[in-house]
Write an enzyme that holds these catalytic residues in place. Sequence first.
Site, PDB file in Angstrom:
ATOM      1  N   CYS A  77      27.100  17.844  56.471  1.00 53.60           N
ATOM      2  CA  CYS A  77      28.227  18.535  55.846  1.00 53.60           C
ATOM      3  C   CYS A  77      28.458  19.897  56.511  1.00 53.60           C
ATOM      4  O   CYS A  77      28.759  19.958  57.692  1.00 53.60           O
ATOM      5  CB  CYS A  77      28.021  18.626  54.331  1.00 53.60           C
ATOM      6  SG  CYS A  77      29.510  19.109  53.428  1.00 53.60           S
ATOM      7  N   HIS A 175      27.630  12.934  52.999  1.00 52.89           N
ATOM      8  CA  HIS A 175      26.271  13.178  52.493  1.00 52.89           C
ATOM      9  C   HIS A 175      25.506  11.860  52.459  1.00 52.89           C
ATOM     10  O   HIS A 175      25.662  11.091  51.520  1.00 52.89           O
ATOM     11  CB  HIS A 175      26.332  13.780  51.080  1.00 52.89           C
ATOM     12  CG  HIS A 175      26.798  15.190  51.064  1.00 52.89           C
ATOM     13  ND1 HIS A 175      25.939  16.255  51.212  1.00 52.89           N
ATOM     14  CD2 HIS A 175      28.031  15.716  50.951  1.00 52.89           C
ATOM     15  CE1 HIS A 175      26.625  17.384  51.181  1.00 52.89           C
ATOM     16  NE2 HIS A 175      27.905  17.084  51.023  1.00 52.89           N
ATOM     17  N   GLU A 177      22.493  11.341  51.777  1.00 52.76           N
ATOM     18  CA  GLU A 177      21.569  11.327  50.635  1.00 52.76           C
ATOM     19  C   GLU A 177      22.269  10.927  49.337  1.00 52.76           C
ATOM     20  O   GLU A 177      21.615  10.605  48.347  1.00 52.76           O
ATOM     21  CB  GLU A 177      20.877  12.687  50.489  1.00 52.76           C
ATOM     22  CG  GLU A 177      21.718  13.809  49.904  1.00 52.76           C
ATOM     23  CD  GLU A 177      22.693  14.478  50.864  1.00 52.76           C
ATOM     24  OE1 GLU A 177      23.307  15.471  50.435  1.00 52.76           O
ATOM     25  OE2 GLU A 177      22.860  14.028  52.016  1.00 52.76           O
TER      26      GLU A 177
END
Length: 193
Positions: A77, A175, A177
């Site tokens: 990001c 992202h 994750e």
Amino acid sequence: MKVVIIDYGAGNIKSIQFAFKRLGVDAQLSNNTDIIKAADKVIFPGVGEASSAMYMLRQSGLDELIPKLTQPVLGICLGMQLMCNYSEEGNTKGLGIFNANVKRFNKRVKVPQMGWNTIKALKSKLFKNINEGEFMYLVHSFYVEECAAQISTTNYDEDYASALQKNNFYGVQFHPEKSSVAGEQLLKNFLDL
């Protein structure tokens, strides 16, 4: 394997640590240059505003260290955006790893772009076993313009670079994750580089 997440006060660190824990890796959080240099893999996260994040990197000398790292480095990001030459956000000079600029989305679209969007034109081992058109989770008001280092494209009003690679440096706008199975696969691929 020693994975270090760079701690400079501008990251959603916990969710990244949990994602690696699910892959059986204890990712260490550090701003110590020796620890970062000794890592097998480095994660450069980022959530927040570009100029204040760059200020924090300069205060700790990490702005000098990061471009010199030789192991695989993954910017996430804002981390990816800071690896570029320049960002319109706060009129910010970046680390200059990627020869690209960061621009604000056009007023025609709602910002931030928040939610799931697709990635296409995938061009790297980072995307092994990830399908064209896979959905990833994004939250951002600024984007990296299309450029030579681009390894993935996303469209939000226009096409932009949603992932970059140059030598040992990788960056993703989304992202991983928070991107379910495909995001976990990308992190696994990064560990396998």
